[in-house]
Design an enzyme around this catalytic site. Sequence first.
Site, PDB file in Angstrom:
ATOM      1  N   TYR A 144      -9.265   5.315 -12.582  1.00  0.00           N
ATOM      2  CA  TYR A 144      -9.140   5.909 -11.232  1.00  0.00           C
ATOM      3  C   TYR A 144      -8.876   7.410 -11.273  1.00  0.00           C
ATOM      4  CZ  TYR A 144      -7.661   1.015 -10.584  1.00  0.00           C
ATOM      5  OH  TYR A 144      -7.544  -0.352 -10.624  1.00  0.00           O
ATOM      6  N   GLY A 160       0.748  -1.252   0.000  1.00  0.00           N
ATOM      7  CA  GLY A 160       0.000   0.000   0.000  1.00  0.00           C
ATOM      8  C   GLY A 160       0.776   1.298   0.000  1.00  0.00           C
ATOM      9  N   CYS A 204     -12.056   4.582 -29.317  1.00  0.00           N
ATOM     10  CA  CYS A 204     -13.276   5.343 -29.606  1.00  0.00           C
ATOM     11  C   CYS A 204     -14.121   5.588 -28.363  1.00  0.00           C
ATOM     12  CB  CYS A 204     -14.080   4.588 -30.660  1.00  0.00           C
ATOM     13  SG  CYS A 204     -13.081   4.350 -32.117  1.00  0.00           S
ATOM     14  N   GLY A 249       3.614  -3.757  -3.807  1.00  0.00           N
ATOM     15  CA  GLY A 249       3.577  -3.978  -5.250  1.00  0.00           C
ATOM     16  C   GLY A 249       3.989  -2.700  -5.958  1.00  0.00           C
TER      17      GLY A 249
HETATM   18  N1  LLP Z   1      -1.621  -7.031  -0.755  1.00  0.00           N
HETATM   19  C1  LLP Z   1      -2.931  -7.110  -1.053  1.00  0.00           C
HETATM   20  C2  LLP Z   1      -3.758  -8.059  -0.321  1.00  0.00           C
HETATM   21  C3  LLP Z   1      -3.490  -6.269  -2.038  1.00  0.00           C
HETATM   22  O1  LLP Z   1      -4.779  -6.342  -2.316  1.00  0.00           O
HETATM   23  C4  LLP Z   1      -2.653  -5.351  -2.729  1.00  0.00           C
HETATM   24  C5  LLP Z   1      -3.183  -4.477  -3.770  1.00  0.00           C
HETATM   25  C6  LLP Z   1      -1.285  -5.320  -2.402  1.00  0.00           C
HETATM   26  C7  LLP Z   1      -0.801  -6.174  -1.403  1.00  0.00           C
HETATM   27  C8  LLP Z   1      -0.309  -4.404  -3.075  1.00  0.00           C
HETATM   28  O2  LLP Z   1      -0.593  -3.074  -2.836  1.00  0.00           O
HETATM   29  P1  LLP Z   1       0.403  -1.936  -3.357  1.00  0.00           P
HETATM   30  O3  LLP Z   1       1.672  -2.017  -2.569  1.00  0.00           O
HETATM   31  O4  LLP Z   1       0.652  -2.177  -4.797  1.00  0.00           O
HETATM   32  O5  LLP Z   1      -0.335  -0.669  -3.134  1.00  0.00           O
HETATM   33  N2  LLP Z   1      -5.052  -1.334  -9.800  1.00  0.00           N
HETATM   34  C9  LLP Z   1      -4.972  -0.313  -8.782  1.00  0.00           C
HETATM   35  C10 LLP Z   1      -4.330  -0.837  -7.519  1.00  0.00           C
HETATM   36  C11 LLP Z   1      -5.039  -2.028  -6.929  1.00  0.00           C
HETATM   37  C12 LLP Z   1      -4.391  -2.554  -5.668  1.00  0.00           C
HETATM   38  C13 LLP Z   1      -5.029  -3.828  -5.245  1.00  0.00           C
HETATM   39  N3  LLP Z   1      -4.419  -4.482  -4.146  1.00  0.00           N
HETATM   40  C14 LLP Z   1      -4.210   0.891  -9.334  1.00  0.00           C
HETATM   41  O6  LLP Z   1      -3.819   0.871 -10.501  1.00  0.00           O
HETATM   42  O7  LLP Z   1      -4.038   1.888  -8.639  1.00  0.00           O
END
Ligand code: LLP
Length: 421
Positions: free
Chosen positions: A318, A239, A346, A277
């Site tokens: 988003y 996150g 489109c 991530g």
């Molecule tokens: N762990 C779990 C259980 C998660 O659901 C997520 C992300 C992460 C870790 C990794 O989170 P990060 O460090 O990447 O923030 N597609 C969206 C983001 C969706 C995130 C979903 N879960 C975007 O493009 O902003």
Amino acid sequence: MDHFDYRNGVLHAEDVPLPEIAATVGTPVYVYSAATFRRHYQLFDEALAGMDHLICYAMKANGNLAVLKLMNDLGAGVDVVSGGEYAKARAAGVPGERIVFSGVGKTRDEMRAALEGGIRQFNVESEPELLALGEVAVAMGLRAPMALRVNPDVDARTHAKIATGKSENKFGIPISRAREVYARAAALPGIEVVGVDVHIGSQLTDLAPFEAAFEKLADLTRALRADGHVISRLDLGGGLGIPYDQGNSMPPQPHDYGEVVRRTVGDLGCEIEIEPGRLIAGNAGILLSRVIWLKHGEGRDFLIVDAAMNDLVRPAMYEAYHDIVPVVQPAPGAARAPVDVVGPVCETGDTFVRGCEMPVLGSDDLIAFRSAGAYGAVMASEYNMRPLVPEVMVSGDQFAVIRARPSFDEMINRDKVPEWL
Ligand code: LLP
């Protein structure tokens, strides 16, 4: 924090000039920097130094096999959320004992595959899932290592579509019910309680929600231990946000995040797992694209580029902002003008940015969307029969295509027309 810089007026990925990649592979194309991936992993590793920890890279951000190999070689674990991600992590060589399985809707087949192949832990999100996991494990003569994902009811103060830690979100078990569910879990012969898990959302630019959630987790851990459970791991989720507008915003760094972890849960003697991530992959990638036309509209100009919402959906989905920069650096004092940067799809939603003050560009000029390494290629589609965008990895002065652009024939032949039609 990344390795995309201008050298002699030309944007490079590490030591490779981006026009060279565009000429060889074509555009649009994602370009990643191996050194940046490594650096981001190391920042987290240093931030948690002194605490027993495992960084489980959330492969949903960027799951290319080459990226997974790179992370695995660093010793990272992986956070997976589907049977497909599990299979891919294993194919990349990640050992089962470094894979955590998250997600609200794991099927029995997915549980079985992970138990068979080896798994570090399941992050369980509901009671039906807990019971099913117990049954699947018993039928296989195994015990499934399990952490319960608790929902701490904390406002992550991020975009509503990526906030997960409020009680109205579908994720986790209300923290108020956790002790009762752990008691149930402990009574199941197929379940081995190993820890507690939390993940409150993505692209957090403030540490306060993490601090609030981790404090609740620490209190819960003490209560669970008093109830007689062995809690040896805390999974703190992912996150941590990244700057999408170079230089204008500065979200907290992994080091600051590490201090929050230390302060809130550092004295519990647990192994700390985190699931970043975006921070690992986001600024390790750009989307390279070419201008098709500059179109003069009524009262506004449109820069029509060859990347579109199917290649990078974040702005459409988003309202996300990605810095867009010219690959050839404009001369100092060169003219600038506001443009809407749009793709060829489109839909009006196929707009990356509106009224953006940019150097004046024209047909065939190259541009780069920055911070596109996370949730870019993985969310791409072939909408409008546009080939799935390819990916390139750079390391030093070398580059390689790590996913090729499919040909029209390959795309067409994936469809099957029944004989009887
Ligand atoms: N762990 C779990 C259980 C998660 O659901 C997520 C992300 C992460 C870790 C990794 O989170 P990060 O460090 O990447 O923030 N597609 C969206 C983001 C969706 C995130 C979903 N879960 C975007 O493009 O902003």
